[in-house]
Each structure stands twice: as C-alpha cells, then as structure tokens.
Design a protein around this motif. Sequence first.
Motif, PDB file in Angstrom:
ATOM      1  N   TRP A 805      26.314  21.568  31.379  1.00 35.02           N
ATOM      2  CA  TRP A 805      26.565  20.773  31.045  1.00 35.02           C
ATOM      3  C   TRP A 805      28.323  21.351  30.994  1.00 35.02           C
ATOM      4  O   TRP A 805      28.636  20.039  31.333  1.00 35.02           O
ATOM      5  N   TYR A 806      28.680  22.043  30.856  1.00 36.18           N
ATOM      6  CA  TYR A 806      30.186  22.824  31.554  1.00 36.18           C
ATOM      7  C   TYR A 806      30.667  22.140  32.479  1.00 36.18           C
ATOM      8  O   TYR A 806      30.512  23.094  33.499  1.00 36.18           O
ATOM      9  N   LYS A 807      30.884  21.204  33.185  1.00 37.63           N
ATOM     10  CA  LYS A 807      31.377  20.796  34.296  1.00 37.63           C
ATOM     11  C   LYS A 807      33.191  20.274  34.339  1.00 37.63           C
ATOM     12  O   LYS A 807      33.594  20.016  33.325  1.00 37.63           O
ATOM     13  N   ILE A 808      33.311  20.860  34.765  1.00 41.36           N
ATOM     14  CA  ILE A 808      35.323  20.157  36.032  1.00 41.36           C
ATOM     15  C   ILE A 808      34.755  19.756  36.419  1.00 41.36           C
ATOM     16  O   ILE A 808      34.438  19.761  37.729  1.00 41.36           O
ATOM     17  N   LYS A 809      35.360  18.724  36.355  1.00 37.01           N
ATOM     18  CA  LYS A 809      36.086  17.019  37.810  1.00 37.01           C
ATOM     19  C   LYS A 809      36.986  18.061  38.709  1.00 37.01           C
ATOM     20  O   LYS A 809      37.732  18.003  38.501  1.00 37.01           O
ATOM     21  N   THR A 810      36.258  17.457  40.501  1.00 36.41           N
ATOM     22  CA  THR A 810      36.937  18.186  41.598  1.00 36.41           C
ATOM     23  C   THR A 810      37.156  16.890  42.263  1.00 36.41           C
ATOM     24  O   THR A 810      35.818  16.323  41.917  1.00 36.41           O
ATOM     25  N   PRO A 811      37.415  16.764  43.066  1.00 38.49           N
ATOM     26  CA  PRO A 811      36.888  15.084  43.900  1.00 38.49           C
ATOM     27  C   PRO A 811      36.440  15.820  44.972  1.00 38.49           C
ATOM     28  O   PRO A 811      35.903  14.503  45.443  1.00 38.49           O
ATOM     29  N   ILE A 812      35.461  16.812  45.388  1.00 41.05           N
ATOM     30  CA  ILE A 812      34.491  16.951  45.663  1.00 41.05           C
ATOM     31  C   ILE A 812      33.779  17.224  44.803  1.00 41.05           C
ATOM     32  O   ILE A 812      32.547  17.366  45.414  1.00 41.05           O
ATOM     33  N   GLY A 813      33.186  16.745  43.946  1.00 39.73           N
ATOM     34  CA  GLY A 813      32.487  17.042  43.361  1.00 39.73           C
ATOM     35  C   GLY A 813      32.087  17.299  41.696  1.00 39.73           C
ATOM     36  O   GLY A 813      33.460  18.986  42.078  1.00 39.73           O
ATOM     37  N   ASP A 814      31.645  17.792  40.967  1.00 39.48           N
ATOM     38  CA  ASP A 814      31.763  18.467  39.570  1.00 39.48           C
ATOM     39  C   ASP A 814      31.593  19.819  40.017  1.00 39.48           C
ATOM     40  O   ASP A 814      30.905  20.487  40.601  1.00 39.48           O
ATOM     41  N   TYR A 815      32.369  20.850  39.321  1.00 37.83           N
ATOM     42  CA  TYR A 815      32.146  22.044  39.422  1.00 37.83           C
ATOM     43  C   TYR A 815      31.531  22.913  37.793  1.00 37.83           C
ATOM     44  O   TYR A 815      32.537  22.615  37.105  1.00 37.83           O
ATOM     45  N   GLU A 816      30.668  24.213  38.811  1.00 38.49           N
ATOM     46  CA  GLU A 816      30.294  24.695  37.018  1.00 38.49           C
ATOM     47  C   GLU A 816      30.621  25.998  37.428  1.00 38.49           C
ATOM     48  O   GLU A 816      30.226  26.335  37.657  1.00 38.49           O
ATOM     49  N   PRO A 817      30.738  26.614  36.921  1.00 42.88           N
ATOM     50  CA  PRO A 817      31.522  27.711  36.505  1.00 42.88           C
ATOM     51  C   PRO A 817      30.647  28.976  36.441  1.00 42.88           C
ATOM     52  O   PRO A 817      29.726  28.291  35.106  1.00 42.88           O
ATOM     53  N   ASP A 818      30.629  29.851  36.072  1.00 44.54           N
ATOM     54  CA  ASP A 818      29.043  31.214  35.529  1.00 44.54           C
ATOM     55  C   ASP A 818      29.923  31.984  34.404  1.00 44.54           C
ATOM     56  O   ASP A 818      28.480  31.165  33.769  1.00 44.54           O
ATOM     57  N   PHE A 819      30.416  32.583  34.453  1.00 43.42           N
ATOM     58  CA  PHE A 819      30.346  33.302  33.094  1.00 43.42           C
ATOM     59  C   PHE A 819      31.894  32.685  32.010  1.00 43.42           C
ATOM     60  O   PHE A 819      32.771  32.330  32.669  1.00 43.42           O
ATOM     61  N   GLY A 820      31.524  32.796  30.850  1.00 45.78           N
ATOM     62  CA  GLY A 820      33.285  32.980  29.265  1.00 45.78           C
ATOM     63  C   GLY A 820      32.754  34.176  28.881  1.00 45.78           C
ATOM     64  O   GLY A 820      31.837  34.763  28.351  1.00 45.78           O
ATOM     65  N   LEU A 821      33.445  34.760  28.946  1.00 44.81           N
ATOM     66  CA  LEU A 821      34.213  36.312  28.430  1.00 44.81           C
ATOM     67  C   LEU A 821      35.406  36.506  26.851  1.00 44.81           C
ATOM     68  O   LEU A 821      36.180  35.900  27.562  1.00 44.81           O
ATOM     69  N   VAL A 822      34.907  36.729  26.070  1.00 47.34           N
ATOM     70  CA  VAL A 822      35.584  37.360  25.733  1.00 47.34           C
ATOM     71  C   VAL A 822      36.343  38.723  25.425  1.00 47.34           C
ATOM     72  O   VAL A 822      34.853  39.275  24.777  1.00 47.34           O
ATOM     73  N   MET A 823      36.928  39.249  25.254  1.00 49.67           N
ATOM     74  CA  MET A 823      37.939  40.935  25.599  1.00 49.67           C
ATOM     75  C   MET A 823      38.856  41.067  24.343  1.00 49.67           C
ATOM     76  O   MET A 823      39.311  40.613  24.375  1.00 49.67           O
ATOM     77  N   LYS A 824      38.528  41.677  23.512  1.00 52.34           N
ATOM     78  CA  LYS A 824      39.762  42.784  22.757  1.00 52.34           C
ATOM     79  C   LYS A 824      40.238  43.996  23.466  1.00 52.34           C
ATOM     80  O   LYS A 824      39.739  44.292  24.058  1.00 52.34           O
ATOM     81  N   ARG A 825      41.706  44.143  22.894  1.00 52.37           N
ATOM     82  CA  ARG A 825      42.856  45.157  23.466  1.00 52.37           C
ATOM     83  C   ARG A 825      44.007  45.268  22.844  1.00 52.37           C
ATOM     84  O   ARG A 825      44.321  44.537  22.043  1.00 52.37           O
ATOM     85  N   LYS A 826      44.198  46.792  22.329  1.00 55.29           N
ATOM     86  CA  LYS A 826      44.536  46.782  21.132  1.00 55.29           C
ATOM     87  C   LYS A 826      45.884  46.798  22.097  1.00 55.29           C
ATOM     88  O   LYS A 826      46.269  47.883  22.904  1.00 55.29           O
ATOM     89  N   ASN A 827      46.751  46.268  21.673  1.00 57.66           N
ATOM     90  CA  ASN A 827      48.618  46.131  21.998  1.00 57.66           C
ATOM     91  C   ASN A 827      49.038  47.242  21.378  1.00 57.66           C
ATOM     92  O   ASN A 827      48.890  47.876  19.760  1.00 57.66           O
ATOM     93  N   LEU A 828      49.216  49.066  22.715  1.00 59.87           N
ATOM     94  CA  LEU A 828      50.185  49.954  22.063  1.00 59.87           C
ATOM     95  C   LEU A 828      51.427  49.602  21.593  1.00 59.87           C
ATOM     96  O   LEU A 828      51.954  50.945  21.459  1.00 59.87           O
ATOM     97  N   LYS A 829      51.964  49.037  21.661  1.00 67.74           N
ATOM     98  CA  LYS A 829      53.692  47.904  20.625  1.00 67.74           C
ATOM     99  C   LYS A 829      53.039  48.031  19.218  1.00 67.74           C
ATOM    100  O   LYS A 829      54.502  48.721  18.346  1.00 67.74           O
ATOM    101  N   ASP A 830      52.495  47.134  18.853  1.00 67.33           N
ATOM    102  CA  ASP A 830      52.039  46.962  17.287  1.00 67.33           C
ATOM    103  C   ASP A 830      51.352  47.485  16.845  1.00 67.33           C
ATOM    104  O   ASP A 830      51.255  47.387  15.386  1.00 67.33           O
ATOM    105  N   GLY A 831      49.881  47.865  17.932  1.00 69.28           N
ATOM    106  CA  GLY A 831      48.454  48.455  17.234  1.00 69.28           C
ATOM    107  C   GLY A 831      47.946  47.344  16.969  1.00 69.28           C
ATOM    108  O   GLY A 831      46.711  47.476  16.828  1.00 69.28           O
ATOM    109  N   ASN A 832      48.676  45.900  17.379  1.00 73.85           N
ATOM    110  CA  ASN A 832      46.934  44.960  16.785  1.00 73.85           C
ATOM    111  C   ASN A 832      46.332  45.022  17.672  1.00 73.85           C
ATOM    112  O   ASN A 832      46.592  44.911  18.765  1.00 73.85           O
ATOM    113  N   GLU A 833      45.350  44.064  17.538  1.00 74.07           N
ATOM    114  CA  GLU A 833      43.915  44.344  18.549  1.00 74.07           C
ATOM    115  C   GLU A 833      44.357  42.498  18.472  1.00 74.07           C
ATOM    116  O   GLU A 833      44.240  42.205  18.296  1.00 74.07           O
ATOM    117  N   ASN A 834      44.254  42.335  20.120  1.00 72.02           N
ATOM    118  CA  ASN A 834      44.225  40.881  20.619  1.00 72.02           C
ATOM    119  C   ASN A 834      42.675  40.534  21.307  1.00 72.02           C
ATOM    120  O   ASN A 834      42.222  41.914  21.338  1.00 72.02           O
TER     121      ASN A 834
END
Length: 900
Positions: A805-834
């Motif tokens: 049911w997560y659909k993006i409207k387009t002029p040629i029909g609804d589009y349903e993407p496959d995967f959602g993903l969250v990734m973490k990575r540490k910033n080497l400059k300040d050491g914070n994890e984003n």
Amino acid sequence: MEFKLENLNYQDIAIQSVVKIFDGTDKNNFDNSCIEGIRSNTTKLTTVDIENNIKSVLLENGISEEIAKLSNERDICVEMETGTGKTLVYIKTIFELFKEYGFTKFIILVPSVAIRQNIIGTFKAFEKQLESIYGFKPDAFEYDSKKLQKVSQFIEEQYPQVMIMTLASFNSEDKILNQAQREDLFNNIPFIEAIGKTNPIIIMDEPQEGMDTDNSITQIAKLNPLYKIRYSATHKVVKNLIYRLTPYDSYKEGLVKKIEVLTVTEKNDEATLKIELVDIQFGKGDPKVKLKAWHLSKTSNKIEFKVSGWLCNGDNLGEKTNNPSYLNYSISNINKSLKTGKWTVTFSNGAEILEKQISGTLENIWALQIEWLIHRHFAKSQKLAPKEIKCLSLIFIDRVANYIGEKPVIKNLFIEKYKAVYPEYHNGNTPTDEHIQSVQGYYFAQKSSGEFADNEGGVKEQAKIYELILRGKEELLTLSNPVQFVFSHSALGVGWDNPNVFNIATLNNSYSETKKRQEIGRGLRICVNQKGQRVYDAIDVEDSERINQLTVIPNETYETFVTQYQEEIKSVYGTTNAGAGMTHNHKGTQTDEVKFKRNTNETIDKAFKKYWTALAKKTEYTVNFDEERLINTAVEEINKITIPDFVIEASSFLIDSINEEGKQDTFQGSENVKQKTNFTPLDLIEELSENTGLSYASMFKIFEQLTNLKEVVKNPPRFIHEASAIIRNAELDEMIRGLNYELTGDSFPFEFNDFVKNISDKGYVATPNKGVFDKMLIDSDVEKKFSLDADKDVEVVCFLKLPSWYKIKTPIGDYEPDFGLVMKRKNLKDGNENEFYFVIETKGTNDINDKKALKESEIYKIRCAIKHFEKLGLEVQYKAPVKEYSYFKTEADKTINSII
C-alpha cells in the motif's frame, strides 16, 4: 430446515456499494415513473453524477480507478469469491434499491438452469426473513414463454417485480419475446420492446458465461436497462468494479472453508500404468511421439516416471521402458482428429491417450480417488454428526456413460470401494445394496430418446433425485435424507453449490481443461447445522479440530493442480497472492499461513519510526509538456525510418519424382514483385493519433516536416508501428522532463503490526537480525539474496520489504518500490554516528538503460520515482535499479561520503 439470515459486514458493504451509486436519485413513485400504464425505473442523475458516486465508493472500498476500469457505460461490477453469498447479496440489493429509490423493475439474467434454480431457491429460503426486515416481498418469478401474463404484470405492476431469465430465452429473433407478429402482443408492440420501456435494472449472474458475445450484447441492449450490475468471482469483462472480495481475503477472514488438496496420483503410481503424451513430431514420414511413463532401470530396481525417446507405430512401450507392466501396450495408431484437432495415440489393447491427458487406463486412478473420498467422507461424517451437520461429497465424472450406461465403471468402483471402506467406520458391519444405492444422487439430464447426456434440456427421469439436488437444497441437508454422494458431469460446475459439500473428487480425463476455481467453488461455503445456522471455526482453531475444511481430490499432482489454480488467479488479479491458500496432505510443497512478527528490538523500533516519518510523506505531481520540443524530437527520429519494399516472392521448384523415400525436387529460381499500397493520409493521421494519444493538430505538424514520406507508401502498417513507438518514447521523455512533484502535507499511516500471509517457504526468508519483521517477503532470487545480505551487514540498523500500500503516483500508474533500509555510519571528523535512509528498487540489472532486463514502463517509473524522492530532500536516498547488495553498498558509500 430453514436457512438463517445473517448480518455479515462484508455483504453489507457490497450491497451499499451498489446503492450509493444512485445517491441523489428522486424516489420513484406512481406520478414520476409511470407513463401509458407502464411503470419504469427512472433517475435524473447525469453520467457525471454517477461517475462521481462511483469514485466516492471506490475511495471507501480502497479500489484504484485503474483497477476499477472506470467507464461511462451503464455497467457496474461486483466481484465476490465463490461461496461468500453473492446471490443473497444481490437479492438484498434489490430490496435496498426499492427501499431507497423506489426502483421496481429487476431482471436477473443467468446462463444456465442450475443457476436459475439456485436463485429461485434462495428467494424461497429467505422470503419470510427478508419480509420481516423490509416489510414487503417482491414478486420474484421464473420467465416462462407460456405464461406471458406474468411478463405483462412485470411491465405494468407498481409493486417490485423480479423476473429471472436465462440468456437463451430471448437471445435470437425467433424467440417469443422478440416476435412482432403475434395475437397476444403487449399494446401492439413486441414484449421485448415493452420490457425495455420499464428500464429494468439487470443483474447479470456469472456474465462471463456467454453474456458478452456480440449477439448477447445486442439482445440485452433491447431490454434498455437503467443499469447492468455484474456479479461474479471471475469477471472477464470489467467495467466500474466497485467492490472486490478476493479468494485470499475471504480465505484469510474465515468466510469460506479451508482447502486441502489430497492427491492420489502419488500413491502406488507404478501400478497405475500412467502414460502421458508429451510431444509429437510430424511432417516428413510417419508421425512420432514421446510418452511419459514408468521406466525400470536395467541395473537396479529403481523406477522413474520420465519421458521416452521418439516412438512410432509398432513400438512396444514395455520394451522401451524395460517395464513388463507395459508389455500389453504396443502403439497401433498415431492420429490427429479432424473434428477436435487433437492428437491421439491408440494402443493394441484398445487404450487411448490424448494431448494433455493422462493414461487411457484410468480405472486404478479413479479407484484410489473414490477410496480416499469415501475415507474422508466417513471420517468427517463421524466428526460432524454430534454437531448435527450433514456431510456431502461431490464427484465430477468424465462421461455420463461411465456412471449410467452398459458399463458403469465409476458406479461399480464406488460400490466396490464403499463396501470395502464402510466396515472400518461402522463397527465391522457390511452395508446392504439398498443402503449403497440410497446414498447416491446424481444430476444428469436425459434426452427424449432415453440417452443420458450432460445438458440441462430433455426429459427428466429420476425426477425425485433431480429435484432434490437442483431445488431441494434444504431437504438434501437434513440428516434424515439418505443421499450423501452427488455425481455430476459439468452441469453443476457453475452456479450450484451446497454449504455442506466437504469433499470433491474430479474423475476427469483431461485435467488441463478443468477450471480449478469452479471446481473448488462448489464446496467453499461455510457449513450449516440442522437448524440452518452457519457453523464457524475460531480463527486460531487447530487443524485437527477444524470443521470447515474442503478436501479436493484431483487426478493430478499437487504441483499441477496448484499451478493451474494460481494461473487462473493471476489472470484475474495480476498476482498469485490474491488466491486462497492450500494445504497438501501427501507429498509436495506446502502453502500455509505464515505469521510475520515485528522485531521487538528497541534500537530497530526507534530507527524505523524515524525513518518512516521521513519516507511516508506523500506527493502529487504535475506535468508540463513542451509541444514544440516533442514534435521536433519525433520528426528527427521518424525521418530516420527506412522501410523495405513490400514484395511477393514467387519461387519455382520442379518436382522430379515422388516415391516412398519422399519427393525429389530442383530449385528453378525465384522472383520478387513489388506491390503497390493504397492508403488515405487522413487514416494514417487518425491511426497514429489513436496509437499515441497525440492530437490531430500535432500530428499534422509532424507530417509537414517529414522528408521520407516515400517510406510510408512502401508499407503503411509497418511505418505506423515504427512511428508510433518513436512518438510514444518522445512523449514519455517529455513527460519526465516536465514532471514535477510537490509535497501534499499528508503522510502514509504507520500501520506495521504482526500479520499472517498464505505463502510457501519460497515466498519469504528469515531476517531475525536487522529485519523490521522476523521474515521478509520476496518475489525473486535477487530479492532473496539482497535480504540475506542486508540482514548480515553490521552497518544496517533495520530494513523491510515496503508494503504494497506504499505507492508513489506516476503518470503511467502507481509505483511500488521494493526495500526500505536504514544504515549507520560514523563521521570520522567528529566521531558522531549518523543514520542514513535509503529506498532500493531491486532488478536483474544495475543499469537503468538496460532494456533487455527492464521493461519501458519499469524504466519510466524509476525515473519518476527519482523525482519524487528528490522532493523529499536529502532525508531519503533512492537507489535503482540494484541487482547485487554489494553494488548498493558501493552506491551508498558514494552518497554518504558526499553528505558527510
């Protein structure tokens, strides 16, 4: 027994969906709906009013306009899975339409006698209960050409009238309703014309059964319906689909019986002498065939069901398979029938097999089917008896003559197996011949010549049994009535069902021609007890305690049965996931209910909620076309078209001789003759306009600039084909260029609870580490590998397969993407994890321009999605297409490095 009327929410929704279509109609009465003594259905609603009402109903029911196939034709579709009570739904709809709007004229159009009798029976069964609810009962009657006074009453009466008709009663000009030269005409006009003046609402029951042929459309149009309302589980023609109850939905909600497929071909297959015709070779020389049969290894006792080499007349199957069981099977004839167009292999022992048919010697297979059916029947009967529920079993046979004839092989097999199985469930007692005869019922017709046939006309012998099965549904359900096993050919295949059919066996020769949904549908209804009350199972009931379970016993493998069922589902719904689940009681893969549980890890939960807040933002799009750019692009590409000359080749071969070895010939030469074509320039413009949607004015501008019109003359159809493709691509490119997304301020809801899915173990993978759910739905090997790799990646916080049911409207029909993903990575400059948010579209390629791996529509939807996600800013990054997880990581690294 009297069936009890229930208030079922899904039925009420289906009823009100139709009623709301006419919202705003002034209530019909004598003053505004009666002209010259004829009472009609009337509404002043315009086509636009009706269309707006339909759109409101679609919104309420969650059906997209694309699926509904909106049309300004006066047709409405209601789709309900077999066994969920569509007959009662449209009967109650008639009551509601009179109550709300005063509509009085209704015609129920049916394709067969079996369906007609089912409707009449339903009216009678619920007549008193409906009258107590609504305070009236319509005059419902069966059309009879010998009782035209009922038709006159239908036309004139102010009170609700329901005429139940078969299509055959008026589908040709010589039918009484169409005749203009009669002494008993209605006001000197044919009855069909008089009926048309009433503007009846036509309810089409199973319209796919012949109601959309050219002739049927013409004849139905004479009835001048106010509206046609189509009811079926398997619509072939869809217009304004306002309500849909899929097999999966009805199965999941416990609205129909669960299904068990009990295959018998896998038990002692070696003894069945099963043979299948796999391939035919014909042309030069005598035809040859490949047969699938049991092969015995020459070096071991291993036996394998496999395909033979090429076989011809005279070959002995026993010798070719090294299996002495087949020594009596020598091929005597390989022939293609002029009547059926099918190939037949005949053996010396008289056995025959056809294309798509298992062995001609089916008695062993039938015997096993019947044996298992009787076992299931007795076991269920003993389980159901304390609950005052009668068990019925339905047997579809291949030919009437095999049950009633000089050699009633199926009836004899039934008697033999009944005698053998009965003592096991009845304290060792032996059944009498009278008892065995009394438990059998059948629905066959008999011609006046005395010959039995599978049709619905002719003289009916055995009237008592016929009436019991076709009309006496309540009587058949009583425990005191002895009939428990009903034999039929195909006349009960559509329209007839009974809530207490718990077992179905299909003793057919050709499994590929049997409709699985029709087959299963005869026994899907929830059962009733002796008080006429439906008896439901709890949602969490153990299989061993389940009451509502239908056992289907086909003469094919489970895989074959389910594959064909899924193909039928896919042809209707576009996906096999809409189908009901099935369990297999012998060997083979199992499709069962699988529970998907939310991951309770706090880190995953917190990250996913933040991610969804960013992802769930909805957008709307606008498109601005630059017509001049589109025309220039099209002109440039069309001018490159070159068409080969349209020619007819004349070739000469001199036949030197014809003998037993074939013909001998000598090539004498060939000559090509150019052909001239005739076409009208305006027709060319019209066809290109229809194929592309581009206006005539724009088409004229394109043709004014073409320099290769001589190519058109060579072969106009081919030129139109190539030019249309060029223009459509130019339109899509221009659409993408002028496409703009804006945030609406709305968001998709956060609805992520545990859920149950009917699916095989190939449809999901376990994702216990990083999955938002403990399992991930997958549609391909690419998705499977992506899911497994993501679940092992230490940088991944969480991921999920995005819901349908997560659909993006387009002029040629609804589009349903496959995967959602969250990734973490540490910033080497300040050491914070984003945390970084991604949406991934997996495909069989990493290249968006790879047209071998991607369809044009997939490419354009991805390009539209890129613009959608750009509007979300840097919050969510979109990666498409992605084939391997390693490629995604590389692309993700580039994005993250550019941000931090």
